[in-house]
Write an enzyme that holds these catalytic residues in place. Structure first.
Site, PDB file in Angstrom:
ATOM      1  N   ASP A  77       0.873  -1.163   0.000  1.00  0.00           N
ATOM      2  CA  ASP A  77       0.000   0.000   0.000  1.00  0.00           C
ATOM      3  C   ASP A  77       0.916   1.220   0.000  1.00  0.00           C
ATOM      4  O   ASP A  77       2.003   1.196   0.576  1.00  0.00           O
ATOM      5  CB  ASP A  77      -0.915  -0.018   1.230  1.00  0.00           C
TER       6      ASP A  77
ATOM      7  N   GLY B  87       0.716   4.041   1.481  1.00  0.00           N
ATOM      8  CA  GLY B  87       0.916   4.719   2.761  1.00  0.00           C
ATOM      9  C   GLY B  87       0.138   6.014   2.872  1.00  0.00           C
ATOM     10  O   GLY B  87       0.197   6.693   3.903  1.00  0.00           O
TER      11      GLY B  87
ATOM     12  N   ASP C  36      -2.542   8.124  -3.181  1.00  0.00           N
ATOM     13  CA  ASP C  36      -3.863   8.748  -3.265  1.00  0.00           C
ATOM     14  C   ASP C  36      -4.053   9.720  -2.103  1.00  0.00           C
ATOM     15  O   ASP C  36      -3.224   9.800  -1.201  1.00  0.00           O
ATOM     16  CB  ASP C  36      -4.977   7.684  -3.273  1.00  0.00           C
TER      17      ASP C  36
ATOM     18  N   GLN D  82     -11.413   7.164  -5.423  1.00  0.00           N
ATOM     19  CA  GLN D  82     -11.894   7.841  -4.221  1.00  0.00           C
ATOM     20  C   GLN D  82     -13.229   8.527  -4.533  1.00  0.00           C
ATOM     21  O   GLN D  82     -13.802   8.307  -5.585  1.00  0.00           O
ATOM     22  CB  GLN D  82     -10.840   8.854  -3.746  1.00  0.00           C
TER      23      GLN D  82
ATOM     24  N   GLY E 210     -11.388   4.522   0.635  1.00  0.00           N
ATOM     25  CA  GLY E 210     -12.389   5.364   1.302  1.00  0.00           C
ATOM     26  C   GLY E 210     -13.669   4.654   1.688  1.00  0.00           C
ATOM     27  O   GLY E 210     -14.668   5.291   2.004  1.00  0.00           O
TER      28      GLY E 210
ATOM     29  N   ASP F  99      -8.280  -6.808   2.075  1.00  0.00           N
ATOM     30  CA  ASP F  99      -7.228  -6.879   3.088  1.00  0.00           C
ATOM     31  C   ASP F  99      -7.760  -6.216   4.341  1.00  0.00           C
ATOM     32  O   ASP F  99      -8.617  -5.331   4.268  1.00  0.00           O
ATOM     33  CB  ASP F  99      -5.981  -6.093   2.642  1.00  0.00           C
TER      34      ASP F  99
ATOM     35  N   CYS G 161     -14.305 -25.528  12.005  1.00  0.00           N
ATOM     36  CA  CYS G 161     -13.090 -24.988  11.374  1.00  0.00           C
ATOM     37  C   CYS G 161     -12.013 -26.064  11.273  1.00  0.00           C
ATOM     38  O   CYS G 161     -11.839 -26.874  12.191  1.00  0.00           O
ATOM     39  CB  CYS G 161     -12.571 -23.798  12.179  1.00  0.00           C
TER      40      CYS G 161
ATOM     41  N   CYS H 203      -8.685 -25.448  10.922  1.00  0.00           N
ATOM     42  CA  CYS H 203      -7.331 -24.937  11.181  1.00  0.00           C
ATOM     43  C   CYS H 203      -6.677 -25.708  12.319  1.00  0.00           C
ATOM     44  O   CYS H 203      -7.332 -26.423  13.083  1.00  0.00           O
ATOM     45  CB  CYS H 203      -7.362 -23.439  11.479  1.00  0.00           C
TER      46      CYS H 203
ATOM     47  N   CYS I 234      -7.985 -25.084  15.903  1.00  0.00           N
ATOM     48  CA  CYS I 234      -9.262 -25.749  16.209  1.00  0.00           C
ATOM     49  C   CYS I 234      -9.117 -27.269  16.284  1.00  0.00           C
ATOM     50  O   CYS I 234      -9.900 -27.939  16.959  1.00  0.00           O
ATOM     51  CB  CYS I 234     -10.320 -25.358  15.179  1.00  0.00           C
TER      52      CYS I 234
ATOM     53  N   HIS J 252      -6.030 -18.976  13.572  1.00  0.00           N
ATOM     54  CA  HIS J 252      -7.438 -19.317  13.323  1.00  0.00           C
ATOM     55  C   HIS J 252      -8.146 -18.219  12.528  1.00  0.00           C
ATOM     56  O   HIS J 252      -8.826 -18.495  11.531  1.00  0.00           O
ATOM     57  CB  HIS J 252      -8.177 -19.574  14.638  1.00  0.00           C
TER      58      HIS J 252
HETATM   59 ZN   LIG Z   1      -9.847 -22.603  13.452  1.00  0.00          ZN
END
Ligand SMILES: [Zn+2]
Length: 379
Positions: free
Chosen positions: A95, A97, A149, A191, A223, A273, A311, A313, A316, A342
């Protein structure tokens, strides 16, 4: 079009704008829709590269502002760019910044040419122009660069939002002209706040720039997800997505809550993100099929069931809510590690499932099941 980057649209939902695609970069391809874990300072908080690889994160995001302040673009370039410095073999995005600089308010001065600001680390003065920001991001060496931007608060009045949009569009041109490394893609940022006409004008100006220089490899929406209600954001986005070029990936910046993400995918967004999964993890909160769980809550003290029984992962598979709560209460570092693993898995998995549903032609059923589930209360 740049030979090092291509975006293939693999499926489009016939009812909505939801899309599945594949973005090819010099460090491998990214299947969309996808969530990008954020490593602001060249590190995803509490997660190692091995964990991120085993979670199958396709691309990580880092931040040019933070890396500019420390350790600096030159040092990162000397280390072989961010890929070498972080030892991350897959695609990276930086990004610009801008968002961070415009959050500085009192110590920031903006004009048509660029922006001056003071370092939050040592108070030193700096000036960025679109050209110097491109040079910095070229030194950092990510696959995808974001244009510099101008960001304003979502409470800003129309004239301020319009001026920011005009400057962002002018800076997009200057970034496009100075970003001439073909191994790095440049994404434009749209924007205009919640004003449809400004956003549409911004998109039209970006297309003018493309016709007189070279195409942006992707379009981002900036934005949004800055404090406005979920419905307001979706309504604004729905009014403009039709104007975005369909053959380019679309990145909705800074959004990571599951329900908003699925609704945005339904409007044709491809990339997301957010620091939300790792930040909430450090606060002791987990996404789950039952909605968000605050593990500090006393009701989990003797809950020996898995964090999220649905889940897959590693957290879990091995650990109970009671154990995780104990780690949080005892301020053990592993609490952040296990919950971050997780939470990041949760969003990666959710976008993978969304993608599979789009490819199978049943995204609307997938979305309906989501809204019928307890998990959808979370946005
Ligand atoms: Zn998990």
């Amino acid at each position: 079009m740049n030979p090092h980057f291509s975006f293939e649209l693999q499926a489009t939902d016939p009812v909505s704008g939801a899309r599945a695609g594949r973005l090819s970069t010099p460090h491998g391809s990214i299947e969309t829709p996808t969530f990008m874990p954020v490593g602001t300072r060249a590190s995803v908080k509490a997660l190692t590269r091995m964990q991120l690889l085993s979670l199958d994160a396709q691309i990580l995001l880092s931040n040019a502002y933070h890396l500019f302040l420390r350790p600096g673009g030159e040092l990162v370039a000397e280390a072989g760019g961010l890929h070498g410095f972080m030892s991350w073999p897959r695609p990276l995005l930086t990004d610009c910044g801008g968002f961070q600089i415009f959050s500085l308010k009192d110590t920031m001065r903006l004009d048509d040419e660029g922006v001056s600001f003071r370092s939050i680390l040592d108070g030193s003065s700096h000036r960025w122009t679109p050209e110097s920001n491109m040079k910095l991001q070229q030194q950092l060496g990510a696959d995808i660069l974001m244009q510099l931007d101008v960001c304003v608060s979502h409470r800003a009045e129309l004239p301020e939002v319009e001026l920011a949009m005009q400057r962002s569009a002018a800076w997009a041109r200057r970034c496009r002209v100075s970003q001439d490394n073909p191994r790095q893609a440049l994404f434009a940022i749209v924007q205009g706040g919640m004003h449809t006409s400004l956003r549409l004008e911004n998109i039209a100006r970006l297309q003018e720039i493309e016709s007189s220089s070279s195409p942006f490899e992707g379009y981002a929406l900036g934005g949004y997800s800055v404090g406005e209600p979920h419905e307001v954001m979706l309504e604004s986005m729905a009014a403009i997505t039709g104007a975005l070029p369909p053959d380019r990936p679309r990145y909705l910046m800074g959004l990571g809550n599951p329900t908003s993400m699925l609704a945005s995918i339904n409007l044709g967004m491809d990339m997301f993100d957010s620091v939300l999964p790792t930040r909430t993890a450090r606060l002791g909160t987990a996404f789950s099929s039952e909605g968000r769980l605050n593990l500090r809550n006393a009701r989990f003290a003797r809950d020996f069931s898995p964090l999220d029984p649905l889940c897959g992962c590693s957290t879990c598979q091995h650990h109970s809510r009671a154990y995780l709560r104990h780690l949080i209460q005892s301020r053990e570092i592993n609490a952040a590690v296990l919950l971050s693993e997780h939470n990041v898995h949760y969003l990666l998995d959710l976008t993978r499932k969304a993608r599979a549903a789009i490819l199978a032609g049943n995204y609307q059923d997938f979305l309906k099941d989501w809204y019928d589930s307890a998990a959808s209360a979370d946005y």
